[in-house]
Design an enzyme around this catalytic site. Sequence first.
Site, short mmCIF file in Angstrom:
data_model
loop_
_atom_site.label_atom_id
_atom_site.label_comp_id
_atom_site.label_asym_id
_atom_site.label_seq_id
_atom_site.Cartn_x
_atom_site.Cartn_y
_atom_site.Cartn_z
N SER A 39 0.86 -1.18 0.00
CA SER A 39 0.00 0.00 0.00
C SER A 39 0.89 1.23 0.00
CB SER A 39 -0.90 -0.01 1.24
OG SER A 39 -1.60 1.21 1.36
N LYS A 87 -4.94 -7.17 -2.91
CA LYS A 87 -4.35 -6.23 -3.86
C LYS A 87 -4.89 -6.59 -5.23
CE LYS A 87 -1.36 -2.88 -4.70
NZ LYS A 87 -1.17 -1.65 -3.93
N SER A 120 -6.55 -2.91 -1.42
CA SER A 120 -5.66 -1.97 -2.10
C SER A 120 -5.59 -2.35 -3.57
CB SER A 120 -4.27 -1.98 -1.48
OG SER A 120 -4.28 -1.52 -0.15
N SER A 121 -5.15 -1.41 -4.39
CA SER A 121 -5.03 -1.69 -5.82
C SER A 121 -3.79 -1.00 -6.38
CB SER A 121 -6.28 -1.25 -6.58
OG SER A 121 -6.60 0.09 -6.29
N GLN A 178 -15.85 -0.94 2.79
CA GLN A 178 -14.98 -1.52 3.81
C GLN A 178 -15.29 -0.81 5.12
OE1 GLN A 178 -10.87 -1.54 1.72
NE2 GLN A 178 -12.39 -0.66 0.34
N GLY A 179 -16.19 -1.40 5.89
CA GLY A 179 -16.68 -0.73 7.08
C GLY A 179 -17.76 0.27 6.73
N GLY A 188 -16.25 5.38 8.24
CA GLY A 188 -15.49 4.57 9.19
C GLY A 188 -14.69 3.52 8.44
#
Length: 368
Positions: free
Chosen positions: A83, A162, A230-231, A353-354, A358
């Site tokens: 990341s 990823k 992540s990407s 994500q959440g 958040g």
Amino acid sequence: MPDPIEVRKVVIESVTDASGLERLIDEGAIEADRVLAVVGKTEGNGGVNDYTRILADRAFREVLLSKGTRTAEEVAQVPLVWSGGTDGVLSPHATIFATVDPASVPRTDEPRVSVGVAMSDVILPEDIGRPAMVAKVAAGVREAMKTAGIDDPADVHYVQTKTPLLTLATITDARSRGQDVVTDDTGASMDISNSTTALGVAVALGEIETPDAAQIHRDLSLYSSVASCSSGVELDRAQIVVVGNVRGIGGRYRVGHAVMRDALDADGIWAAIRSSGVELPDRPHPSDLGDRLVNVFLKCEADPSGRVRGRRNIMLDDSDVHWHRQIKAAVGGVAAAVTGDPAVFVSVAAVHQGPSGGAPVAAIARLD
């Protein structure tokens, strides 16, 4: 039964520094051929053209190749999830997951960390932001759970992925084959790739039903409580690392998770640390952790309302500094203040994500 896991965090002193990994291998703490995955932060801009991720990837793979017996093709299959962006006080580092000989670790029937890794099928440019990508990621997560020996999704506490994003080259490739893509904005494709992946994680773990195309990156009520996505430009499929707890494998580590309700929710981070098995007082302090905490792993997102706890901020209106960098620095400061260590994993772009505004938090602790 999977082998027990050793988890170590090492600092990265320069963009191509893999000496921490090399030292662990030379000292016998881990074996090169037993490294399952690496999750790390690099010091670049965190954007589409953040090549520090590629440099770190190359450096760590060279160590695995030179110190072990695996072939270059085998080492290339080890998920190294980088990341980019260590804004504010965040410090470049890597967390290394490796199996160990079961005879060399304490025996216990208590829950202990198990790790499963997988590579999804190739994710085409036209898949990004669409149900096809959700399905490919979900299949990969299920495969990783099997290798970790995890049957119950409730035992999964952290899924790090990823995935590819869109570049001008891949957009052109799709169009040359008569396909269209979800966006022409390569920067925006990073967020979209992350959010689509998170929905794949949520589907695999039974947190949500399979979404339709109109819900991807739009319906913020859909999310995973354990996904960290992540990407980047350095791969063409999803690298998937599933971290959970399994009874009976032994070892010294446990993983737990919680959810930050907003960017200032330090209690959410403490809750994840407690979930990992660390006993804490009602009002904990970093000094209460001793050397038990290995690392925490967080996502973050600027609240689309433009407010935190009712107070207005200008991150989403700022044309000088992208909100990615601002929210990462802010949440990184909160996490570092909790742990007393700036080498914490904080990644941006947390849609699905959440909860909105958040993010999920995972913590891994050493329970000697």
